[in-house]
Design an enzyme around this catalytic site. Structure first.
Site, PDB file in Angstrom:
ATOM      1  N   GLN A   8      -5.271  -7.727  13.414  1.00 44.06           N
ATOM      2  CA  GLN A   8      -6.076  -8.326  12.343  1.00 44.06           C
ATOM      3  C   GLN A   8      -5.217  -9.222  11.450  1.00 44.06           C
ATOM      4  OE1 GLN A   8      -9.238  -6.302   9.907  1.00 44.06           O
ATOM      5  NE2 GLN A   8      -7.560  -5.970   8.485  1.00 44.06           N
ATOM      6  N   SER A  21      -5.695   6.270   7.446  1.00 48.87           N
ATOM      7  CA  SER A  21      -6.883   5.503   7.792  1.00 48.87           C
ATOM      8  C   SER A  21      -8.094   6.213   7.212  1.00 48.87           C
ATOM      9  CB  SER A  21      -7.014   5.427   9.318  1.00 48.87           C
ATOM     10  OG  SER A  21      -8.329   5.051   9.683  1.00 48.87           O
ATOM     11  N   GLY A  34      -2.771   4.318   1.770  1.00 48.76           N
ATOM     12  CA  GLY A  34      -2.483   3.034   2.426  1.00 48.76           C
ATOM     13  C   GLY A  34      -3.025   1.880   1.598  1.00 48.76           C
ATOM     14  N   HIS A  35      -4.289   1.994   1.152  1.00 47.13           N
ATOM     15  CA  HIS A  35      -4.886   0.933   0.325  1.00 47.13           C
ATOM     16  C   HIS A  35      -4.129   0.813  -1.002  1.00 47.13           C
ATOM     17  CE1 HIS A  35      -8.570   2.275   2.676  1.00 47.13           C
ATOM     18  NE2 HIS A  35      -8.454   1.001   3.000  1.00 47.13           N
ATOM     19  N   TYR A  48     -13.343   3.794   0.585  1.00 48.90           N
ATOM     20  CA  TYR A  48     -12.874   5.145   0.863  1.00 48.90           C
ATOM     21  C   TYR A  48     -11.341   5.129   0.793  1.00 48.90           C
ATOM     22  CZ  TYR A  48     -14.058   9.891   1.996  1.00 48.90           C
ATOM     23  OH  TYR A  48     -14.275  11.244   1.918  1.00 48.90           O
ATOM     24  N   LEU A  49     -10.887   4.656  -0.356  1.00 43.92           N
ATOM     25  CA  LEU A  49      -9.480   4.286  -0.513  1.00 43.92           C
ATOM     26  C   LEU A  49      -8.527   5.476  -0.369  1.00 43.92           C
ATOM     27  CD1 LEU A  49      -9.888   1.822  -3.527  1.00 43.92           C
ATOM     28  CD2 LEU A  49      -9.954   1.305  -1.074  1.00 43.92           C
TER      29      LEU A  49
HETATM   30  O1  PAF Z   1      -9.080  -3.921   7.369  1.00 46.87           O
HETATM   31  C1  PAF Z   1     -10.191  -3.772   6.836  1.00 46.87           C
HETATM   32  O2  PAF Z   1     -10.436  -2.820   6.101  1.00 46.87           O
HETATM   33  C2  PAF Z   1     -11.281  -4.790   7.107  1.00 46.87           C
HETATM   34  O3  PAF Z   1     -11.232  -5.244   8.419  1.00 46.87           O
HETATM   35  C3  PAF Z   1     -11.281  -5.972   6.110  1.00 46.87           C
HETATM   36  C4  PAF Z   1     -10.016  -6.787   6.215  1.00 46.87           C
HETATM   37  C5  PAF Z   1     -11.426  -5.440   4.697  1.00 46.87           C
HETATM   38  C6  PAF Z   1     -12.463  -6.887   6.407  1.00 46.87           C
HETATM   39  O4  PAF Z   1     -13.676  -6.234   6.292  1.00 46.87           O
END
Ligand code: PAF
Length: 272
Positions: free
Chosen positions: A154, A186, A36-37, A32-33
């Site tokens: 993370q 997000s 941010g991605h 679901y880009l």
């Molecule tokens: O940050 C995320 O989207 C997830 O935690 C990841 C790093 C892709 C692992 O599933």
């Protein structure tokens, strides 16, 4: 752009590219880009990767019971188009059953940095994250992998996993991308209706006030967020490296927020 759903085929292709002397970057996502991605893909491109592998996988193992695994937004077709436009050279769309074979029984557990913050509120979450990310590293042999600073804890947990398990790669942490209103981008923002979206901007405003010194205590930061109608899960100040809680908000600390806007749990942070 290559697409893979079979982990073995992806692994063979990445091994061959590596043998051919190509520099591989991994951008792990749950799909679901959004902008941010795309900034993570752009970051991989700017760092000179020859192959940019984007994984798109809603990893069931990192969701706790009662969380939004089922309703997490998914749009494979749009994700493919966005990856192509952003310059990814391969996209990996595995299924839960080909990532976790029958009787899968090996997990990766980080036992220090994942204890507090989201780790304390989402038991098993980082075990799921570390396990899937370790698998992705083994499948893609990246020279580097790019993660977003929005998921600050993370990123620190993964850096520690890389160090402690001797993964031969570098972790790059890319800056948080925000909407015009300041709201950190997000995939979960899609759960917010327009009024929630407006209310949620209090998180980034509060963090900006913490950073510029106009809010000096965590209690005041929490109060500002609650006053806007959100429910604070935590507002904490930690050492940016060790994630040890700090009494005072000082230079070099990281202030992290998790708060519910309605039923949607949002996270954000700033380095002071
Ligand atoms: O940050 C995320 O989207 C997830 O935690 C990841 C790093 C892709 C692992 O599933």
């Amino acid at each position: 752009m290559k697409t893979f759903s079979d982990p073995v085929k992806l692994q063979r292709w990445c091994s061959a590219r590596k043998l051919a002397g190509k520099r591989i970057a991994l951008v792990p996502t749950m799909g679901y880009l959004h902008e941010g991605h795309l900034s993570l893909i752009e970051c991989a491109r700017r760092r000179g990767a020859d192959e940019i592998v984007v994984s798109v996988f809603v990893n069931p193992v990192q969701f706790c019971p009662g969380e939004d695994y089922e309703k997490y937004p998914r749009d494979e077709k749009a994700d493919l188009a966005k990856c192509r436009a952003a310059g990814a050279t391969a996209v990996f769309f595995p299924t839960p059953t080909n990532m976790y074979l029958d009787r899968h029984s090996v997990y990766v557990v980080e036992e220090d940095l994942s204890k507090g913050l989201c780790g304390a509120r989402r038991p098993g979450h980082f075990r799921g994250v570390c396990t899937v990310v370790a698998k992705l590293f083994n499948l893609t042999h990246p020279d580097f992998a790019v993660f977003g600073q929005k998921d600050y804890q993370q990123a620190q947990v993964i850096k520690r996993m890389v160090r402690d398990l001797n993964f031969d790669l570098k972790i790059v942490v890319a800056p948080i991308v925000r909407e015009k209103t300041g709201l950190a981008r997000s995939s979960r923002n899609t759960y917010l209706d327009p009024a929630d979206r407006e209310r949620a901007t209090v998180i980034s405003r509060t963090l900006a006030a913490v950073k510029d010194g106009s809010i000096k205590t965590l209690a005041k930061a929490a109060k500002a967020i609650e006053k806007a109608g959100l429910k604070v899960d935590y507002v904490e100040c930690v050492d940016a490296e060790t994630l040890e809680p700090q009494r005072r908000i000082e230079k070099g600390c990281c202030v992290l927020v998790a708060a519910y806007c309605g039923k949607t749990r949002l996270i954000d942070n700033c380095i002071v």
